[in-house]
Motif scaffolding. Structure first.
Motif, mmCIF file in Angstrom:
data_model
loop_
_atom_site.group_PDB
_atom_site.id
_atom_site.type_symbol
_atom_site.label_atom_id
_atom_site.label_comp_id
_atom_site.label_asym_id
_atom_site.label_seq_id
_atom_site.Cartn_x
_atom_site.Cartn_y
_atom_site.Cartn_z
ATOM 1 N N ILE A 1 16.065 60.147 -65.740
ATOM 2 C CA ILE A 1 15.792 61.851 -65.539
ATOM 3 C C ILE A 1 15.520 62.003 -63.885
ATOM 4 N N VAL A 2 14.366 61.359 -63.521
ATOM 5 C CA VAL A 2 14.091 61.638 -62.275
ATOM 6 C C VAL A 2 15.130 61.541 -61.070
ATOM 7 N N ALA A 3 16.001 60.373 -61.426
ATOM 8 C CA ALA A 3 16.979 60.050 -60.390
ATOM 9 C C ALA A 3 18.160 61.198 -60.393
ATOM 10 N N GLU A 4 18.452 61.881 -61.769
ATOM 11 C CA GLU A 4 19.267 62.630 -62.003
ATOM 12 C C GLU A 4 18.808 64.421 -61.702
ATOM 13 N N PHE A 5 17.693 64.584 -62.182
ATOM 14 C CA PHE A 5 17.259 66.003 -62.225
ATOM 15 C C PHE A 5 16.053 66.414 -61.516
#
Length: 530
Positions: free
Chosen positions: A63-67
């Protein structure tokens, strides 16, 4: 005292899980403080310790990598709301029915992913940028840069692993991770070893809780966060309830599943607002709490206060902890999380369970945890339906209800009544068995004058089964066949009544036994009288 000890145990784990998730270390501390306090105050278990766990590392990192971090905050709040709704809807007991191969598959897969993510810090590798997100690409990069490994980092990691493995044999009162962190940190600072630390990577640790903040997320991103939020909620629910069940066995108590979900939901709504990450019940910390005498929520609250005091007064010293030591701690966490002995023992079980286990495991490692949970649950559901359809069957029992041969010459065999076909349905009559029912009745030779369906072993029936039964009744009527339903149980009776099938068949079409159905058929002239 139990709360103080658990607080000390939670310190390195909270930092390590945050870093492994791609977050600053203080976010793990914020989570352990806020979520730990709220889980103990509002949860349904008296001894549950809440906080960040290894189960969330994979999904949080994605999630951190994408958003970004803002996306994680919103997804965690959404997950908290979902957990509260699950608790209010009293679905706490239903979550326990997720098949064990699915739970074991993604748990073991997460362990492999956590171990893989710690290789650079464990060996002191120097990569060209961040590690690739894909599992195979990640290991390809490791082998490509193996020549950049640091002997100092590898030595510190080896020392830390040795302490973590040996120390429990020396003392269980003083946590092994704390001993490893203190020993490795002192060694690195005194010897002046060239080893990366938390401070050299992330800077100084903030020695205070941040102000509450809810970021704004574009509506398009919000819809994309629904699936990750649902995965966080399901993962948190499964792990917290599993931890609560284990705690019940240790203290001889009984937790309240739905209240526990509400407590977990409140914690996951509040923690990200104060800079935290997803949290759930931590099995290892809960067990530590119990072993040290914790029996009430006070221990969990003291654990949160202990972490708060450490963060405020000793936070700046956290920056000196070597990254290699945190990697060693996570390797041990991954080892215990893998449950490799249980994983191996599953291969002696049914092939369908093995297929679910390996599919969930492979998807967790190679694709994505969200996909793994979804596919694993759906696959397990399909296999369950297949098993139930195999249990359900329709058999011809016409020969068991022949004409009475009393008074006839000795040796005369009981023969079937002309024009009567009797079939017995066994097992749940749902959509998995409906097609089998149709196929079996299609084998009836000719057109019987009377069709009797014996349903004494049908405990439940769904809409597909009702539809199949309605089709048979209507087709039989068009063929001039009289249909009787015999020995109906309560659930099928209510279901057929609500669907209007009983109105179609009429009151005379329901009988308490096959013999009664035959007598009614004789009275109606469909069968010749004896």
């Amino acid at each position: 005292m139990a709360g103080v000890i658990v607080g000390i145990v939670a310190l390195p784990l909270a930092i390590a899980f945050a870093i492994a998730s791609g977050l600053p270390p203080e976010r793990g501390l914020y989570t352990a403080i806020i979520a730990g306090l709220l889980v103990s105050a509002f949860g349904g278990s008296r001894v549950q310790i809440g906080g960040p766990t290894g189960a969330f590392v994979v999904i949080v990192y994605g999630i951190v990598a994408e958003f970004g971090v803002d996306g994680l905050v919103i997804a965690t709040i959404m997950a908290g709301v979902i957990l509260v709704i699950l608790g209010l809807a009293r679905l706490g007991t239903a979550i326990k029915f997720i098949p064990f191969p699915v739970t074991l598959g993604f748990t073991s897969g997460i362990a492999v992913v956590i171990f893989s993510s710690q290789i650079p810090d464990l060996l002191g590798l120097t990569l060209d940028g961040p590690s690739p997100p894909e599992f195979l690409d990640k290991w390809g990069a490791y082998f490509e840069h193996i020549g950049t490994s640091s002997p100092h980092a590898a030595a510190v990691a080896a020392l830390s692993l040795a302490i973590l493995l040996v120390w429990p044999r020396i003392s269980r009162r003083i946590p092994g991770p704390l001993v490893a962190i203190v020993g490795a940190t002192v060694l690195v600072q005194v010897a002046g070893l060239d080893v990366e630390t938390i401070g050299s990577r992330y800077g100084e640790i903030k020695a205070a809780l941040p102000r509450p903040h809810i970021p704004r997320i574009p509506l398009a991103d919000l819809s994309q966060l629904v699936a990750p939020a649902f995965a966080i909620a399901m993962l948190g629910a499964i792990e917290s309830l599993l931890s609560a069940v284990i705690a019940d066995g240790m203290i001889g108590g009984r937790h309240r599943s739905n209240v526990e979900l509400i407590g977990q939901g409140i914690a996951n709504i509040a923690a990200p607002i104060f800079g935290g990450m997803p949290a759930t019940g931590a099995i290892a910390r809960t067990a530590t709490n119990i072993r040290n005498g914790g029996r009430t929520p006070v221990a969990g609250i003291v654990h949160a206060i202990t972490l708060l005091l450490i963060t405020v007064f000793l936070g700046r010293w956290v920056a000196y902890i070597p990254m290699a030591t945190l990697a060693a701690i996570l390797v041990i966490v991954a080892y215990h999380m893998s449950e490799w002995r249980t994983f191996r023992s599953e291969f002696s079980g049914p092939r369908s369970d093995i297929a679910v286990l390996l599919t969930t495991f492979a998807l967790t490692v190679l694709v994505d945890l969200v996909v793994a949970i979804q596919v694993g649950v759906v696959l397990a559901a399909f296999l369950f339906m297949r098993r139930m359809s195999e249990v359900s069957n329709v058999t011809a029992v016409t020969a068991e209800f022949g004409d009475d041969v009393s008074g006839l010459p000795a040796g005369t065999e009981r023969g079937p009544i002309a024009g009567v076909a009797v079939y017995e349905i066994n097992g749940p009559f749902f959509f998995g068995a409906a097609e089998k029912f149709r196929d079996t009745l299609a084998t009836i030779g000719g057109r019987p004058r009377v069709l009797i369906l014996r349903m004494r072993h049908v405990m439940t029936m769904d809409s597909t089964g009702i539809h199949a039964l309605r089709e048979v009744i209507r087709r039989s009527r068009n063929d001039g066949t009289l249909v009787f339903l015999s020995e109906l149980r309560s659930q099928p009776l209510v279901a057929l009544d609500r669907a209007g099938v009983l109105d179609e068949i009429g009151e005379d079409g329901l009988t308490g036994s096959v013999e009664e159905a035959i007598e009614r058929a004789r009275a109606a002239g469909a069968v010749a009288a004896q």
